[in-house]
Design an enzyme around this catalytic site. Structure first.
Site, PDB file in Angstrom:
ATOM      1  N   GLU A 138      34.536   8.239  61.513  1.00 55.18           N
ATOM      2  CA  GLU A 138      35.626   8.152  60.539  1.00 55.18           C
ATOM      3  C   GLU A 138      36.880   7.549  61.168  1.00 55.18           C
ATOM      4  O   GLU A 138      37.979   8.082  61.024  1.00 55.18           O
ATOM      5  CB  GLU A 138      35.924   9.531  59.933  1.00 55.18           C
ATOM      6  N   GLU A 162      27.583  11.111  54.888  1.00 56.20           N
ATOM      7  CA  GLU A 162      27.989  12.516  54.674  1.00 56.20           C
ATOM      8  C   GLU A 162      28.197  12.731  53.186  1.00 56.20           C
ATOM      9  O   GLU A 162      29.233  12.340  52.643  1.00 56.20           O
ATOM     10  CB  GLU A 162      29.305  12.853  55.399  1.00 56.20           C
TER      11      GLU A 162
END
Ligand SMILES: *[C@@H]1O[C@H](CO)[C@@H](O)[C@H](O)[C@H]1NC(C)=O
Ligand SMILES: *[C@@H]1O[C@H](CO)[C@@H](O)[C@H](O)[C@H]1NC(C)=O
Length: 720
Positions: A178, A247
């Site tokens: 991320e 995710e």
């Protein structure tokens, strides 16, 4: 004959070379020459015990998963520089081999930054103190350390032949995590760093693709992927990369002080179907089994010990129904239509308002369709082919052969399980009370002014004592009129106990959103020398944010005493003595050996409602195999150990604040939507792994900061 032999050799060479590849195109990850729609689930190995792993993996397989995804936890593997730990819950190789033995693949997210509600985002705290260090940017010391650890893991995997081309289960890796939002914020050095990270990872020649999640400009050949509650609108940054959802959040984490988030399975199935019908080919559930933040591994501030996450397999390893079963049914449906999905792009039509039909019709003759009703309030009747289909609000039907409805995301067939906690034992406690230390102790350090907590403790303990003496003249007016002065202590967090002459004067604590705190209260001082003892407590270190390594913990001041004859006295710059950790920690009271070094009170003398108290008890393991937990209701805040293993931080006195309105599966979900148990403790039950227990004589130790009633603590068994 000769020719035949030659042919066999050539043929087997082709076979093994096909077997030994993982690649990708715009449609999907390609394994053994075959495009695959892959269903994956996150199970983090240190959040359960090795004894639990085979069963968790089996339940994942039975639930229709193809892949297990895990992060790699650097601070667990390298607790001090160069000293590695791959044992017990950190036996990564064993975990991967168990996944392989079950016939599943592995997505290995090396990071080494992991976020993950894990202490310090997975970085060892010592890393911060390497000279010149700056995390996750174009910084030489950081890049050297990151490359060294990444290589260590890749080489370990190679030496155990765990990458797919070597015959192992690892089909994909991940570098960084991320990073997009950070890069966007810091600009040029961020861009340079992510380019370096991609090249570094690619240079390790694992033979399997690397991904960079939540990073739009992931350099080739890294695949950029999406994390979130929904990802159907995401497209990779190059037309030749597959669309992957690394995710899909099945719930959310719990924070001390917050309610328990849940996410309805109808909406999870809807998010999966919506993603797949829009060219998606890989979905990973984060988490599939969340597990437990044992010991002091919880991170991000105020993260609870339970990391249940409302995942399909619950914290205890039991099926969370109907979530697990409904997703299993979804996976069965997706497997049925996989041949159509991997061989065609969808044709999309719009039969009505909030309605879509996606048809995958390859030349091979297979056909699959998705009928979607996006309306959050109304069900729909949709005509398709020669038939009509009923769709509940906010739902998608999957049609095998473009005809047979094999699944609808909102038609749940699996039964709901009732989670039960049944008491199976109580304890006979002994207690030991710990006092504020003396500033003259051999292990205290005197310094002028206030020091940041992590710098002093290096996170060897949650606890740091700040000790000072304040001299009060007999002429102070307050000694006569009883209007005691106000002590104000400003702290960067996360919790603080203030003792005046060894008496608890008050406790303050922060929250995930606002860790900073201020103690401000009149305090009973006397003429002469007074002892001010501040016990500053960290509750997990930051795991996310730009340069979160610079975030402060502990008492940084100012500290003032207001209402003296002189007005306000500033104590900030005076001499403070520091003591790292509790006396009980230094004495290892959590172990049988260590506990024999002090006198314990028994029977009617056992401390009740007294701060800074250690409790110990021995107990036998209850019969059977049901998972166990400690019901800590009645206690305040502290830590638990069993047979020397850290169970985690407990804090049932921190009640769930927030909004627990009714929950509907329809409409866009976010983590504030289906919260539960407002007004109750954020976490009341604490998982006790069976494998930590012997049949008899188990040694349980509890350290209570606030004062609690230990007689309420019960051992319970967890059943469905
Ligand atoms: C699927 O991918 C193809 C090829 O990139 C593209 O043309 C098409 O618009 C995509 N369809 C959807 C529904 O995303
Ligand atoms: C860290 O602590 C040491 C003393 O142990 C001190 O010299 C140093 O200035 C501290 N650094 C910071 C940033 O507080």
């Amino acid at each position: 004959m000769k020719i035949l032999v030659l042919l066999v050799v050539v043929f087997s060479c082709i076979c093994s070379s096909i077997k030994a590849t993982v690649s990708y195109d715009d449609k999907a990850i390609i394994i053994n020459g075959r495009r695959r729609i892959l269903m994956s689930g996150s199970i983090h190995y240190p959040r359960s015990t090795p004894q639990m792993w085979p069963d968790l993996i089996k339940k994942a397989k039975d639930g229709g998963l193809d892949v297990i995804q895990t992060y790699v936890f650097w601070n667990g593997h390298e607790p001090s520089p160069g000293k590695f730990n791959f044992e017990g819950r950190y036996d990564l190789v064993k975990f991967i081999k168990l996944v392989q033995a079950a016939g599943l693949y592995v997505h290995l997210r090396i990071g080494p930054y992991v976020c993950a509600e894990w202490n310090f985002g997975g970085f060892p705290v010592w890393l911060k103190y390497v000279p010149g260090m700056s995390f996750r940017t174009d910084n030489e010391p950081f890049k050297i350390a990151m490359q060294r650890f990444t290589e260590k893991i890749v080489n370990l995997m190679k030496s155990e032949k765990l990458f797919e081309p070597q015959g192992g289960p690892i089909i994909m890796s991940q570098i960084e995590n991320e990073y997009g939002p950070i890069e966007w914020e810091i600009g040029a050095p961020g861009k340079a760093y992510s380019k370096w990270a991609a090249q570094m990872a690619d240079g390790l020649k694992t033979g399997v693709p690397w991904i960079m999640c939540k990073q739009e400009d992931a350099p080739d050949p890294m695949i950029d992927t999406c994390n979130g509650f929904y990802c159907e609108k995401f497209t990779p940054n190059k037309p030749y990369k597959p669309k992957m959802f690394t995710e899909l959040w099945t719930g959310w984490f719990t924070e001390f002080g917050g309610p328990i988030p849940t996410r309805p399975v109808e909406d999870i199935a809807y998010a999966v179907a919506r993603f797949i019908q829009n060219n998606g080919s890989f979905v990973n559930y984060y988490m599939y089994h969340g597990g437990t933040n044992f010991g002091r591994t919880a991170g991000g501030l105020f993260i609870t010990t339970s990391y249940d996450y409302d995942a399909p397999i619950d914290e205890y390893g039991l099926l969370n129904e109907p979530k697990w079963g409904h997703l299993r049914d979804l996976h069965t449906a997706i497997k049925l239509i996989e041949p159509a999905l991997v061989s065609a792009y969808p044709t999309v039509t719009y039969p009505g308002k909030n309605q879509e039909i996606h048809v995958f019709k390859p030349k091979s003759g297979a056909c699959a369709a998705f009928l979607s009703n996006y309306d959050p309030h109304f069900s729909a009747t949709m005509k398709f082919g020669n038939a009509q289909y009923q769709l509940p609000p906010w739902s998608i039907s999957i049609l095998h052969n473009c005809k047979d409805e094999v699944f609808n995301t909102a038609k749940v067939k699996s039964p709901t399980t009732q989670k039960k906690m049944t008491p199976v034992g109580t304890f006979k406690w002994q207690s030991y009370n710990e006092e504020a230390p003396s500033s003259e102790g051999s292990d205290t350090l005197a310094m002028a002014g206030l020091y940041e907590q992590l710098n002093v403790t290096r996170d060897t303990s949650d606890y740091l004592w700040y000790l000072a003496e304040v001299t009060i003249s007999p002429n102070e007016h307050f000694l006569k009129n009883g209007q005691f002065p106000v002590l104000t202590v400003m702290s960067a967090g996360h919790a603080l106990h203030v003792f005046i002459n060894n008496q608890l004067a008050g406790t303050v604590w922060g929250s995930l959103k606002n860790p900073k705190l201020t103690f401000s209260q009149s305090v009973k001082l006397r003429a002469g020398v007074n002892k001010i003892s501040l016990l500053s407590v960290s509750v997990g270190l930051a795991n996310v944010g730009t340069h979160y390594e610079t975030y402060n913990v502990g008492v940084l001041g100012p500290i003032t005493l207001k209402g003296l004859n002189e007005g306000t006295r500033d104590l900030t710059k005076q001499q403070w003595s520091y003591k790292v950790g509790l006396k009980g920690e230094t004495l290892s009271l959590d172990t049988l050996d260590g506990s024999s070094s002090v006198e314990w009170l028994q029977g009617s003398l056992v401390a009740q409602k007294q701060p800074l108290t250690w409790y110990k008890a021995t107990f036998n393991a209850p019969e059977g195999n049901d998972p166990l937990a400690l019901d800590m209701n009645g206690m305040g805040k502290g830590q638990i150990w069993i047979n020397g293993e850290g169970l985690g931080r407990y804090w049932p006195a921190n009640k769930a604040h927030g909004n627990c309105d009714k929950c509907s599966y329809t409409g866009i979900y976010n983590e504030n939507k289906c919260n539960r148990y407002c007004g109750d403790p954020s976490q009341r039950w604490y998982h006790v792994p069976r494998s930590w227990l012997r049949p008899t004589g188990n040694f349980l130790v509890v350290f209570e900061e606030w004062g609690g009633n230990p007689d309420w603590i019960t051992l319970v068994k967890r059943t469905n």
